[in-house]
Design a protein around this motif. Structure first.
Motif, short mmCIF file in Angstrom:
data_model
loop_
_atom_site.label_atom_id
_atom_site.label_comp_id
_atom_site.label_asym_id
_atom_site.label_seq_id
_atom_site.Cartn_x
_atom_site.Cartn_y
_atom_site.Cartn_z
N THR A 121 -3.79 8.57 6.86
CA THR A 121 -3.89 10.02 6.77
C THR A 121 -3.25 10.49 5.46
N SER A 122 -3.70 11.64 4.96
CA SER A 122 -3.09 12.23 3.77
C SER A 122 -2.23 13.43 4.14
N ASP A 123 -2.08 13.67 5.45
CA ASP A 123 -1.28 14.78 5.95
C ASP A 123 0.13 14.28 6.30
N ARG A 124 1.14 14.86 5.68
CA ARG A 124 2.51 14.38 5.88
C ARG A 124 2.96 14.53 7.33
N ARG A 159 0.81 -1.20 0.00
CA ARG A 159 0.00 0.00 0.00
C ARG A 159 0.85 1.26 0.00
N GLU A 207 1.15 14.52 10.02
CA GLU A 207 0.49 13.52 10.85
C GLU A 207 1.08 12.13 10.59
N ALA A 208 1.41 11.85 9.34
CA ALA A 208 2.04 10.57 9.01
C ALA A 208 3.38 10.43 9.73
N TRP A 247 1.66 5.29 1.37
CA TRP A 247 1.81 5.80 2.74
C TRP A 247 0.50 6.34 3.30
N GLU A 248 -0.37 6.90 2.47
CA GLU A 248 -1.63 7.44 2.98
C GLU A 248 -2.51 6.33 3.55
N ASP A 249 -2.56 5.22 2.83
CA ASP A 249 -3.35 4.08 3.31
C ASP A 249 -2.68 3.44 4.52
N TRP A 264 10.94 11.75 2.71
CA TRP A 264 10.08 12.00 1.56
C TRP A 264 10.90 12.07 0.28
#
Length: 221
Positions: A139-142, A131, A144-145, A133-135, A158
């Motif tokens: 989250t789609s926030d870097r 998968r 927060e990831a 990284w968002e899945d 990144w």
């Protein structure tokens, strides 16, 4: 500790083994034919919660057989009895959320070999076999990831193309968990990650693992 419970009857299943002198898995069945409904099972687990958890440690695995557990909601109710931490999976395997704590195991293609590993060990989240990284981090926030990755002992780098390189470790090959008889458990992803283009395991100093060492680990584990 001998098996002793009026709430369950000991059974057997194909493939049982003796590990460190104990049967694995321990098979538990309804004590009577009319005690196989979900409500009876939940009551038995609540009344014998400490004993049941001791059996998990003693036998390494417990298999419930003969109970009327038909859907994900039923299975989730069983899990909720114990109040265990809801540890979300972070890794490359594609899995689908079914209901609350219930997920599918692995929906990857049958062509992919699942190597010997400990399920709680994290590995590279940039693998093309799994998968994005968002899945992976939900989250789609870097930012927060990165926060969630740090809580799991990971660092994220990144990449220019928007992908991310996840760095985990260094780790010891084995781990001893509290309350688990002091036994060492295989706790790493070295074998599966070695030599992969998109995810690789290396020595702590960044050098490649000797191939003969990895082959020896394959042979022994």
């Amino acid at each position: 500790m001998e098996f002793s419970s009026k709430a369950f009857k000991e059974g057997n299943c194909q493939g049982q083994k003796v590990v460190h002198g104990e049967i694995m898995p321990l098979v538990l069945q309804p004590p009577e034919p009319n005690k196989g409904d979900l409500e009876s099972l939940l009551f038995a687990l609540k009344e014998n919660k400490d004993w049941f958890e001791q059996m998990i440690i003693k036998n390494s695995a417990v298999l419930l057989r003969g109970y009327n557990v038909e859907k994900a909601e039923d299975f989730n109710e069983i899990l909720e009895v114990f109040g265990w931490d809801d540890i979300r999976y972070v890794g490359p395997a594609p899995r689908t959320h079914v209901y609350k704590r219930v997920w599918t195991a692995n929906e990857g293609p049958l062509s992919e070999f699942i190597y010997y590993h400990h399920e709680m060990v994290l590995n590279d989240t940039n693998s093309m076999r799994g998968r994005g990284w968002e899945d992976t981090f939900g989250t789609s926030d870097r930012a927060e990831a990165e926060r969630r990755a740090k809580a799991l002992g990971m660092e994220l780098e990144w990449q220019p193309n928007g992908a991310v390189k996840a760095i985990l470790g260094p780790h010891y090959l084995t781990k001893v968990f509290d309350g688990r008889k002091g036994r060492k458990m295989w706790f790493n992803t070295v074998v599966g990650m070695h030599g992969k283009e998109y995810s690789s395991a290396m020595m702590a100093d960044g050098t490649e693992l000797p191939e003969n060492v990895v082959k020896e680990m394959w042979r022994n584990h």
